[in-house]
Write a protein that holds these residues in place. Sequence first.
Motif, PDB file in Angstrom:
ATOM      1  N   ASP A   1      25.455   3.111  18.176  1.00 24.82           N
ATOM      2  CA  ASP A   1      26.211   2.620  17.020  1.00 24.82           C
ATOM      3  C   ASP A   1      26.855   1.295  17.413  1.00 24.82           C
ATOM      4  O   ASP A   1      27.817   1.257  18.181  1.00 24.82           O
ATOM      5  N   GLY A   2      26.324   0.190  16.882  1.00 22.06           N
ATOM      6  CA  GLY A   2      26.694  -1.125  17.366  1.00 22.06           C
ATOM      7  C   GLY A   2      28.183  -1.415  17.368  1.00 22.06           C
ATOM      8  O   GLY A   2      28.766  -1.749  18.410  1.00 22.06           O
ATOM      9  N   LYS A   3      28.849  -1.294  16.227  1.00 24.50           N
ATOM     10  CA  LYS A   3      30.272  -1.627  16.125  1.00 24.50           C
ATOM     11  C   LYS A   3      31.113  -0.695  16.987  1.00 24.50           C
ATOM     12  O   LYS A   3      32.027  -1.134  17.686  1.00 24.50           O
ATOM     13  N   ARG A   4      30.812   0.601  16.922  1.00 30.93           N
ATOM     14  CA  ARG A   4      31.598   1.548  17.709  1.00 30.93           C
ATOM     15  C   ARG A   4      31.356   1.335  19.200  1.00 30.93           C
ATOM     16  O   ARG A   4      32.306   1.403  20.000  1.00 30.93           O
ATOM     17  N   LEU A   5      30.110   1.044  19.563  1.00 34.59           N
ATOM     18  CA  LEU A   5      29.792   0.832  20.974  1.00 34.59           C
ATOM     19  C   LEU A   5      30.484  -0.416  21.510  1.00 34.59           C
ATOM     20  O   LEU A   5      31.031  -0.415  22.620  1.00 34.59           O
ATOM     21  N   ARG A   6      30.464  -1.497  20.726  1.00 34.31           N
ATOM     22  CA  ARG A   6      31.130  -2.722  21.168  1.00 34.31           C
ATOM     23  C   ARG A   6      32.636  -2.513  21.318  1.00 34.31           C
ATOM     24  O   ARG A   6      33.236  -2.930  22.315  1.00 34.31           O
ATOM     25  N   SER A   7      33.248  -1.861  20.343  1.00 28.26           N
ATOM     26  CA  SER A   7      34.690  -1.631  20.402  1.00 28.26           C
ATOM     27  C   SER A   7      35.065  -0.745  21.585  1.00 28.26           C
ATOM     28  O   SER A   7      36.036  -1.017  22.307  1.00 28.26           O
ATOM     29  N   ALA A   8      34.285   0.320  21.804  1.00 27.10           N
ATOM     30  CA  ALA A   8      34.592   1.228  22.908  1.00 27.10           C
ATOM     31  C   ALA A   8      34.432   0.532  24.250  1.00 27.10           C
ATOM     32  O   ALA A   8      35.244   0.738  25.169  1.00 27.10           O
ATOM     33  N   PHE A   9      33.404  -0.314  24.382  1.00 26.34           N
ATOM     34  CA  PHE A   9      33.193  -1.005  25.658  1.00 26.34           C
ATOM     35  C   PHE A   9      34.301  -2.022  25.918  1.00 26.34           C
ATOM     36  O   PHE A   9      34.818  -2.123  27.040  1.00 26.34           O
ATOM     37  N   GLN A  10      34.679  -2.796  24.902  1.00 26.00           N
ATOM     38  CA  GLN A  10      35.714  -3.810  25.099  1.00 26.00           C
ATOM     39  C   GLN A  10      37.061  -3.193  25.442  1.00 26.00           C
ATOM     40  O   GLN A  10      37.864  -3.816  26.139  1.00 26.00           O
ATOM     41  N   ASP A  11      37.322  -1.976  24.961  1.00 29.70           N
ATOM     42  CA  ASP A  11      38.601  -1.314  25.239  1.00 29.70           C
ATOM     43  C   ASP A  11      38.562  -0.510  26.533  1.00 29.70           C
ATOM     44  O   ASP A  11      39.611  -0.005  26.964  1.00 29.70           O
ATOM     45  N   SER A  12      37.383  -0.387  27.147  1.00 25.05           N
ATOM     46  CA  SER A  12      37.275   0.423  28.357  1.00 25.05           C
ATOM     47  C   SER A  12      37.728  -0.370  29.581  1.00 25.05           C
ATOM     48  O   SER A  12      37.954  -1.581  29.534  1.00 25.05           O
TER      49      SER A  12
END
Length: 310
Positions: free
Chosen positions: A240-251
């Motif tokens: 899931d592009g948006k969710r994956l990007r957000s989760a990675f940036q916050d990790s």
Amino acid sequence: MSQHPPARSVRPRPPRPDASMSLLTNVMAHSLDAGYAEAASRRGELGTSHLPRSTRSWLGLAVGLVLAALVVTLGAAQAHEAAPTLAKEREELIERVDRASGEADTTQRQVEALRTKVEQERSSALRAGGEDERVSLMALLSGAEEVEGPGIKLVVDDAENARQGVGDGPRQDSSFSDSGRLRDRDLQRIVNGLWLSGAEAVAINGQRLTSLSAIRAAGEAILVDNKPLPPPYTVLAVGDGKRLRSAFQDSVDGMYLRELQENFDIRARITVEGEVRLPAAPGLAVRYAEPLPAAGPGDSGTTETKKGAS
């Protein structure tokens, strides 16, 4: 008593117009120094010449000219002979490289054809046993099959102006010499962060990653499954592009990447993609397990497994 003639006044001669330019006038009137003129006159009287007058001198001059001509001729001949040899060796080396590249391409095509054939035979056998969907999902997750779908694209590159120094930001090892290049352990953390953020499949520069993949370094090069990859490093992740990007940036690993950008000028750009395509892994060392024969009356009744590799 003698009489003196009356004195007459002599009218002074007017000065020459070029009297003030006597030096220039002298140079123009006597362009050749007297010493040079005398030497030239003497040479003409004596018949002095730089050319040899005796037969022995003429022979010596002729021998010297012949030797000089031989040296020049031999040098030119050697250069002419060496040039084709070097060109021939270069052509042979190019032919060997082209031949090896062609053989490698042929072998790769054969591998792809055999892989396709094996996949067809496997799918046919699994459909007959009703296990096709489950095994297809396992092959997809293990990297044995090509996958496409929505995801993200992360492009990471070395610093624009590489410089030597000791890292002090996220890379705390004082023996780690930073040259503005992305390191193998940096790429490891980025990939692990994508997996933890929910990526279903990951590839780097077209190299599919599996649970058995290794990211290592050889000098300044980064190896993925022993294959050197040049920068920039394009990391594709399916999910899931948006969710994956957000989760990675916050990790934690996403923050690690931001520190690399701020402290070491590492360049990174992440975008959400509607569809990405990841190839199948080039090779898999799949491990399997199968039950041993049923235990006899005197055995404990437990079922053991043995591991192998295919």
